[in-house]
Design a protein around this motif. Structure first.
Motif, mmCIF file in Angstrom:
data_model
loop_
_atom_site.group_PDB
_atom_site.id
_atom_site.type_symbol
_atom_site.label_atom_id
_atom_site.label_comp_id
_atom_site.label_asym_id
_atom_site.label_seq_id
_atom_site.Cartn_x
_atom_site.Cartn_y
_atom_site.Cartn_z
ATOM 1 N N VAL A 244 0.825 -1.202 0.000
ATOM 2 C CA VAL A 244 0.000 0.000 0.000
ATOM 3 C C VAL A 244 0.863 1.258 0.000
ATOM 4 N N TYR A 245 0.468 2.228 -0.836
ATOM 5 C CA TYR A 245 1.071 3.563 -0.838
ATOM 6 C C TYR A 245 0.027 4.576 -0.369
ATOM 7 N N GLY A 246 0.456 5.515 0.467
ATOM 8 C CA GLY A 246 -0.406 6.601 0.894
ATOM 9 C C GLY A 246 0.227 7.941 0.560
ATOM 10 N N VAL A 247 -0.502 9.004 0.850
ATOM 11 C CA VAL A 247 0.006 10.366 0.679
ATOM 12 C C VAL A 247 -0.428 11.187 1.884
ATOM 13 N N ASP A 248 0.496 11.750 2.586
ATOM 14 C CA ASP A 248 0.288 12.658 3.722
ATOM 15 C C ASP A 248 1.523 12.709 4.604
ATOM 16 N N GLY A 249 2.036 11.507 4.962
ATOM 17 C CA GLY A 249 3.135 11.475 5.927
ATOM 18 C C GLY A 249 2.627 11.569 7.347
ATOM 19 N N THR A 250 1.485 10.923 7.628
ATOM 20 C CA THR A 250 0.934 10.943 8.978
ATOM 21 C C THR A 250 1.833 10.154 9.932
ATOM 22 N N PRO A 251 1.817 10.509 11.213
ATOM 23 C CA PRO A 251 2.558 9.705 12.193
ATOM 24 C C PRO A 251 2.139 8.236 12.155
ATOM 25 N N GLU A 252 0.831 7.985 11.952
ATOM 26 C CA GLU A 252 0.334 6.612 11.941
ATOM 27 C C GLU A 252 0.958 5.790 10.816
ATOM 28 N N LEU A 253 0.953 6.333 9.605
ATOM 29 C CA LEU A 253 1.475 5.545 8.494
ATOM 30 C C LEU A 253 3.001 5.463 8.534
ATOM 31 N N LYS A 254 3.653 6.503 8.997
ATOM 32 C CA LYS A 254 5.111 6.432 9.142
ATOM 33 C C LYS A 254 5.503 5.313 10.095
ATOM 34 N N SER A 255 4.745 5.148 11.177
ATOM 35 C CA SER A 255 5.070 4.087 12.139
ATOM 36 C C SER A 255 4.844 2.710 11.546
ATOM 37 N N LEU A 256 3.894 2.594 10.616
ATOM 38 C CA LEU A 256 3.572 1.297 10.021
ATOM 39 C C LEU A 256 4.569 0.877 8.942
ATOM 40 N N ILE A 257 5.371 1.811 8.456
ATOM 41 C CA ILE A 257 6.362 1.466 7.430
ATOM 42 C C ILE A 257 7.304 0.379 7.931
#
Length: 315
Positions: A244-257
């Motif tokens: 999955v790719y997202g766009v925003d750079g949220t703390p949540e998605l950064k942690s999931l990387i």
């Protein structure tokens, strides 16, 4: 099932405005202030807009002025009513984050006729002559960066798109992605759907698309909330191989990387910078200055560079 999302309750005062059926976040009594500004975001059910709003508020409060923040809850009719409310209040300036880049036109025409400076934030309007300044991320490049990374990782891929076509910023991201894979037949879009960038809409939509097109390798999501909805759906059916790719750079998605097998990356926007720039541009407009457009650069965050970013906050 894991839920990778938290909805923060704003500490701001909530004021119900019965005449137009909306509520206000972060309103301060302007009776002892110099100026009053208004902002209507497409929704406050997204921390990205909360951050922009906080940065607007900081700059405006430091100048001794007031900010009225309204939430139309993704209803363009309400958003147009909110702009009319700002006109009736004779605010000194309007910030608009349009739900629909074209359907907001009638209200903006009235605001312009009233001589109120208008700044579009995060998402441009179709009729750019109706706003004084547009402050946006390089949304097209965000899609390009995701596509290039995917093509470097996968020799071929079947792709699902999560979209919000009515909002130009979201459309630009998907357009950049599609333009980059165009002509490369080994990368095929097998399904796509509209989720308005909302986690609670993206998750059931993703579940349904997985049933119809289970043979999928990659999900390109217009933003991080929709990416989080896709991730939740993939975890529910135990599909760790789908990326999955997202766009925003949220703390949540950064942690999931680094903690989720589904997440490849997210393109970092900077709501902190966007909020500050938009507020500064408004004050420049009031001085007779200002620019017509400010484009903020974006950067793809993956496991290779995630440590360079604040994992607990925004950039």
């Amino acid at each position: 099932m894991k839920r990778h999302w938290s909805i923060k309750v704003s500490a701001a005062i909530l004021i119900f405005i019965s005449v137009i059926g909306i509520y206000s976040l972060g309103y301060k009594n302007p009776s002892r202030q110099n100026r009053v500004f208004g902002v209507s975001f497409m929704t406050m059910n997204n921390p990205f807009y909360e951050v922009i709003n906080n940065e607007l508020w900081k700059v405006i409060e430091n100048s001794g002025d007031a900010l009225i923040t309204l939430d139309p809850v993704l209803d363009i009719k309400k958003q147009n009513e909110q702009i009319q409310y700002f006109i009736d209040k004779k605010v000194d300036g309007i910030f608009i984050n349009p739900i629909d880049s074209e359907a907001v036109k009638p209200a903006l025409e009235k605001a312009k006729k009233a001589g109120i400076p208008i700044i579009a934030v995060d998402a441009p309007v179709k009729n750019s002559e109706l706003v004084n300044v547009t402050v946006v991320s390089d949304n097209y490049d965000a899609g390009v960066q995701c596509a290039k990374d995917m093509m470097a990782r996968f020799e071929q891929a079947k792709i699902i798109l999560l979209k919000h076509t009515a909002t130009k910023s979201a459309k630009d991201r998907i357009d950049g992605f599609l333009a980059t894979i165009k002509g490369h037949e080994q990368y095929q879009v097998v399904n796509q759907g509209e989720c308005q960038g909302q986690l609670e809409k993206a998750m059931p939509l993703m579940e349904e698309m997985l049933k119809k097109t289970p043979d999928v390798d990659v999900v390109m999501a217009l933003n991080d909330p929709s990416a989080l909805g896709a991730i939740a759906a993939l975890e529910e059916v135990e599909r760790p191989e789908v990326k999955v790719y997202g766009v925003d750079g949220t703390p949540e998605l950064k942690s999931l990387i680094t903690s989720s097998s589904n997440v490849v990356g997210t393109v970092a926007q900077s709501p902190i910078s966007m909020g500050r720039i938009a507020a500064d541009e408004m004050y420049q407009l009031l001085k007779g200055n200002g620019r017509s457009e400010v484009v903020v650069k974006v950067k793809l965050i993956t496991s290779k560079n995630v440590e360079d970013y604040d994992g607990n906050g925004w950039q």
